[in-house]
Each structure stands twice: as structure tokens, then as C-alpha cells.
Write a protein that holds these residues in place. Structure first.
Motif, short mmCIF file in Angstrom:
data_model
loop_
_atom_site.label_atom_id
_atom_site.label_comp_id
_atom_site.label_asym_id
_atom_site.label_seq_id
_atom_site.Cartn_x
_atom_site.Cartn_y
_atom_site.Cartn_z
N ASN A 78 0.72 -1.15 0.11
CA ASN A 78 -0.13 -0.15 -0.06
C ASN A 78 0.86 1.19 -0.01
O ASN A 78 0.57 2.34 0.57
CB ASN A 78 -1.02 0.12 1.25
CG ASN A 78 -2.22 0.99 1.16
OD1 ASN A 78 -2.64 0.88 -0.26
ND2 ASN A 78 -2.76 1.52 1.89
N GLN B 1 -4.20 -1.99 -12.31
CA GLN B 1 -5.00 -1.72 -11.09
C GLN B 1 -4.36 -0.71 -10.22
O GLN B 1 -5.13 0.19 -9.68
CB GLN B 1 -5.06 -2.93 -10.32
CG GLN B 1 -6.07 -4.07 -10.96
CD GLN B 1 -7.33 -3.73 -11.23
OE1 GLN B 1 -8.02 -3.03 -10.31
NE2 GLN B 1 -8.12 -3.83 -12.50
N LYS C 183 -4.76 2.67 -11.70
CA LYS C 183 -6.30 3.28 -11.53
C LYS C 183 -6.59 3.72 -10.00
O LYS C 183 -7.24 4.70 -9.94
CB LYS C 183 -7.16 2.10 -11.89
CG LYS C 183 -7.49 1.70 -13.24
CD LYS C 183 -8.39 0.55 -13.41
CE LYS C 183 -8.57 0.19 -15.12
NZ LYS C 183 -9.61 -0.72 -15.30
N SER C 184 -5.92 3.02 -9.34
CA SER C 184 -6.16 3.30 -7.82
C SER C 184 -5.23 4.54 -7.20
O SER C 184 -5.48 4.98 -5.99
CB SER C 184 -5.80 2.13 -7.05
OG SER C 184 -4.52 1.77 -6.92
#
Length: 574
Positions: free
Chosen positions: A113, A193, A196-197
Motif C-alpha cells: 500500500n 489496477q 487506476k487506484s
């Protein structure tokens, strides 16, 4: 595991990258090649890691990169506040797999993260250092192998200050990297992904423009009333990353007569027009000199692939060009800057150089009332000193090392060829107005401070056997130190591995207040010295020599004596 077991683990891994799997199959009949690829983990040292591309734990590939990033992520988790949102800045050069390794870095960080900022296209190492500071990132990663041969790539880590990791931080990161048990199974996220995030953000002109604004601040030409320049320049980026920022930087400083070596302006992982893309080696200037002769250029300069090293050549008065050494260019730039620095700034100012850099810098600094600080070899130590100055009244004025690395403005915390190119051109313009070349200016400095001459020799010893030979050479010379180089006696021996300086005449032992490193330095009579150290980034052992006398001829004769003694001893030690 022994290397054969490790090889089998890779060969039997069902999800192994297709290209690496194919390369492994081609290596299967060469046990020596397989052993070298798997006999150890690719060393992650204080400057990161650098190695030959290919399959294996001792090679640069997506798996060894993932392992390094996993270790970095685990380090950030316990040591840097707000690391996930602050993220990691990443840049890359023109080498094979550089952009792919940058993306792999983001994919591993995303599994933790942690946000990643990656430059949209290849950019220099100094811009990465700047980007870390500009973005407030928790760390930085540069994918580069600098001027190594085309088969190499590398992974350099920067801390939140934008500097290469100092020793304590490096050791902490290294321990985390080494704790990753299986490089093949490190978790990664999907690139689409994470784009996009927002965990992967591509960085464009914003950082470039901020850097270029800072680049203006190192200029002293406005104080001279000079906006436009009649300096005639030839520039080669040697197939690397420097073209974009150097050209914009020169334009904003008023340098308009710039002739680019077009064949070498194209990024090329093969560096196909040079034997080595290293401006330290004179062959790299062959095409630049040809263009210089055609255009009657005043100055030629070249940058290495990641644009942290700068080489310069100038008219020699004999119809061609002479390449300046790193020591000569560094001394000239420092002298030029001090000529334009107010006395009050010089009083608290500091010159920072390495222990294998010319003592001529110290002589020039003393002339201007500036104190000189020595560090170990490696710009990370210079960056660390600059950081320390933030808590003292000391002022950073200039930092350099003999291997063509220079820093003027501390908005970057690593050597910066873009900055150095700007100052080199300004300096050439300044002396041109005085009717002099840089060689003329250098000759004046020699007459004022003494004829300093330096030389560096290196012996390449590749692979496992080579690494063992290098260690054997260092062990032998430590156990049986050289007492005389030619006609010069050794006055003191500095062993940076034990942090001890032994004075020969009295056997007195003094402490060396620098970090421990595998380096030996012999202090000789007549202001001379010799230093021996294994390279931290290449399979080489390097010998450095420095002398000073009242004439060029005497200094040249002294250097010849020193090199003869050391080369003979090295040859007998392996």
C-alpha cells in the motif's frame, strides 16, 4: 542451499518469467556459467546493487529487483513516518530492462500500500534525488548501472533527504533485503489496477520545471551582466538521459550555440558508438572532438548514461582538444565559483572532497579562506555531510570527487552532471572574455599552488575467482605494507578498515574519524600519496596516486615511480 539446489528451485518454478526460463535452458550445458549465476545472492551494498542481466540470484532480473524492493518496503514500514502516502520516487535510464524494473518496483510497493511516482520517460539520477525532496517522498529508487557495460543494470536507493543511504540506514535496508527468504514468491500487484487506484502515478514536466528553476540559482552570470553567450559548445549525452534537461538548462542560461552529437543523442542500451559510455575514458569523446573541430567549439562536454558524471574537453592550442581530468575540472570549477562568492559566505563555507581526490582543491580552498572536509570515496558521504550542515553554521559551497562527480547546489544530494555542465560552460565563457581557455586558467592555478598531478589505474578481475583475487591483494598488502615507492619513503599508513593511521617514524597510532571501509592509503614524502581500494560497483581494484612539486616534469617523474611500485606489487599479489 548450495548453488545447484538454488538453480533447481528456479528451473522448477512453474511461473518463472518466460524470457528468463529460456535463458536458463541455454545455460544448462555450462556449469561454470550456472554456478556464477547462482552461487550467491547479488550483493545489496551501501549503494544498492548492480549486476549482469539474466537469470539467477547473482543477476539483475525481475526477481532480484522484487527482493530488493520488498526489503526496502519492510524498512520503510518501521523507520519512516507517513511512508505509504508519501510514497517512493522512481527514475530509470536507457539500459535494457530499466523501465520494466521501475514498474516492478511500483508493483511490489503497491502490495504494501505504498504509492510510487515514476517519471514518464528516462531521466537522470540527479533529477531523482531532486524529485525525492520536491515530492516529499519517503525514499527514492534509481534504476541504472551508470557507465557499466551494456549487459549490466542496477538498483540504487535514496533516503528521504534525496541522498544515497548513509551507512547505518544502508545496513538496516540490507538486513531487510537479506531477510527476504524467497525472491520468486514476493507479492506484486497488477500494473493496470495500481494505476487506476493511484498507487502508481506517472510524473511529467512538473518535476523537470521545478528542477530547472533551481538550476538558475547556481548561475553567477547575471552578476557579470551576461545574458547572451558567444560560447561555442559541443554536447554528447552518450546515449543516456541528459539531453532533455541539459538543453533546457543551457537555453535558459543564454547558451544558444550548442552542437549536439546527434548519433549519441539517441538513447541506446548498447551504447553502440563508444567502447564504454564513460566520460572518464577519452575514447568517449572521439565523436565530440570530430564535431568540435568542424564547428570550432570552445568547449566539449559529455555525460554518462544516468547523467551524474561530466567530462569536459577544451582547445589545446595545437589544433585539437584535451580532455580534462576530474580533478582538474573540479579544481577549475571551485576556483571559478569562489571568484564570484562573497567573502562572508566563504568564511563559513566548506569544500567537500573524497580521500582519493586531488589535494589541489584543498590548496585552492585555503587560498580563499575556505575549510576542506574529506570523506570516504562515494558521493553518499558528501550528501551526508551536506545534511549535517543543516544543524550547524557551516555552508556547503562545492563537492566533488576525482571520478567526474560534482555538486554545486544542494537542492540535489548526489553528484549532478547537469549542474556541472552549466557551471563548466559559464566558466569557459568567463575565461573566454579574459582571452583565455580553461587550460590557460589551469596553468595559472598550477603556477600559484604547485603542479599537482594525479592518476588512477584499475585492474579488472571478474566473477567469483576475481573477487577472491581482489581480497587476496588487499590482505597481502595489509600484512606486508609497502615501505617505499620509488625514491619516496612512506611517512604514514592509513587503514580505513581499522580506522587507524600509523606514523612510521614513531609507530604512533592515531584514530581516523571516518566510517570503516576496505581502503589503504600511503602518505609519502614530498606531498605525495597512494591509495588502494576495491571498487564498490565494478569487479575492479583501483590504485590512486597524487603528487605535487614545483614543476610539471618533476611531478610526472614522481607519478611514474609511484605507479611502477604499486603495479609491480599488485602483480605479485595475485
Amino acid at each position: 542451499m548450495n548453488w545447484k539446489d538454488t538453480y533447481q528451485k528456479w528451473a522448477n518454478f512453474s511461473e518463472l518469467d518466460v524470457n528468463l526460463s529460456e535463458q536458463l535452458k541455454q545455460m544448462v550445458h555450462s556449469e561454470k556459467e550456472l554456478e556464477d549465476a547462482f552461487y550467491k545472492q547479488l550483493s545489496f551494498g551501501t549503494g544498492g546493487m548492480r549486476g549482469i542481466l539474466g537469470p539467477g540470484t547473482n543477476r539483475m532480473n525481475v526477481y532480484t529487483v522484487r527482493k530488493a524492493v520488498e526489503g526496502l518496503a519492510n524498512y520503510l514500514e518501521g523507520n519512516v513516518a507517513g511512508y505509504q502516502s508519501r510514497g517512493v520516487a522512481v527514475s530509470y535510464d536507457s539500459r535494457y530492462m530499466s523501465k520494466e524494473f521501475a514498474i516492478e518496483t511500483a508493483k511490489v510497493l503497491a502490495a504494501h500500500n505504498i504509492k510510487t511516482y515514476i517519471v514518464e520517460t528516462l531521466r537522470p539520477t540527479p533529477l531523482l534525488s531532486f524529485a525525492v525532496r520536491h515530492l516529499g517522498a519517503a525514499a527514492g529508487v534509481m534504476i541504472t548501472a551508470s557507465h557499466n557495460p551494456p549487459e549490466y543494470n542496477g538498483f540504487k536507493v535514496y533516503n528521504e533527504d534525496g541522498g544515497q543511504l548513509p551507512l547505518a540506514q544502508a545496513e538496516a535496508v540490507i538486513s531487510k533485503v537479506n531477510a527476504v527468504s524467497n525472491e520468486l514468491t514476493v507479492a506484486v500487484e497488477n500494473q493496470t489496477q495500481i494505476e487506476k487506484s493511484g498507487l502508481l502515478e506517472w510524473v511529467g514536466e512538473e518535476v523537470d520545471n521545478a528542477y530547472l528553476d533551481k538550476l538558475k540559482t547556481i548561475s553567477v552570470r547575471k552578476a557579470d551582466g551576461q545574458i547572451k553567450s558567444d560560447l561555442n559548445i559541443v554536447f554528447t549525452p552518450l546515449h543516456g538521459t541528459a539531453y532533455h534537461l541539459v538543453m533546457l538548462g543551457l537555453k535558459q542560461l543564454g547558451f544558444t550555440s550548442v552542437h549536439v552529437v546527434e548519433e549519441q543523442a539517441v538513447p541506446d542500451p548498447e551504447f553502440s558508438t563508444v567502447t564504454s559510455p564513460n566520460p572518464e575514458e577519452h575514447q568517449a569523446f572521439t565523436m565530440a572532438i570530430e564535431k568540435g573541430l568542424k564547428t570550432d567549439a570552445d568547449i566539449l562536454f559529455g555525460t554518462d548514461p544516468d547523467a551524474d558524471r561530466l567530462g569536459v574537453a577544451v582547445k589545446d592550442g595545437k589544433g585539437s582538444y584535451q580532455v580534462l581530468s576530474g580533478n582538474q575540472l573540479g579544481t577549475l570549477m571551485f576556483d571559478y565559483l569562489m571568484r564570484h562568492t562573497p567573502v562572508e559566505k566563504r568564511n563559513n563555507g566548506r569544500l567537500i572532497k573524497t580521500i582519493v581526490t586531488s589535494e589541489m582543491g584543498r590548496a585552492v580552498a585555503s587560498h580563499y579562506g575556505v575549510e576542506t572536509i574529506d570523506t570516504l570515496t562515494g558521493f553518499k558521504f558528501i550528501g551526508e555531510k551536506i545534511k549535517q550542515f543543516e544543524t550547524t553554521d557551516e555552508l556547503f559551497l562545492f563537492g566533488y570527487e576525482e571520478s567526474y562527480g560534482y555538486l554545486i547546489g544542494d537542492f540535489v544530494r548526489d553528484k549532478d552532471a547537469v549542474q556541472a555542465a552549466m557551471v563548466a560552460c559559464e566558466m569557459a565563457q568567463y575565461w573566454k572574455k579574459q582571452g583565455k581557455t580553461l587550460l590557460d586558467a589551469l596553468e595559472t592555478l598550477y603556477e600559484e599552488h604547485g603542479f599537482f598531478i594525479e592518476q588512477m589505474d584499475s585492474l579488472t578481475l571478474k566473477g567469483k575467482d576475481g573477487a577472491e583475487q581482489i581480497q587476496a591483494i588487499m590482505k597481502d598488502i595489509r600484512a606486508n605494507p609497502i615501505k617505499q615507492f620509488g625514491e619516496l619513503n612512506v611517512v604514514a599508513v592509513e587503514d580505513y578498515k581499522t580506522s587507524e593511521r600509523t606514523v612510521i617514524a614513531t609507530s604512533e597510532v592515531e584514530a581516523i574519524e571516518l566510517p570503516k571501509e576496505n581502503v589503504l592509503k600511503f602518505i609519502l614524502e614530498k606531498n605525495s600519496w597512494v591509495c588502494l581500494r576495491p571498487s564498490g560497483t565494478e569487479p575492479k581494484i583501483k590504485s590512486y596516486y597524487g603528487v605535487c612539486s614545483q614543476s610539471k616534469e618533476e611531478s610526472q617523474a614522481l607519478v611514474k615511480q609511484l605507479t611502477g611500485t604499486m603495479q609491480s606489487r599488485i602483480n605479485s599479489s595475485h
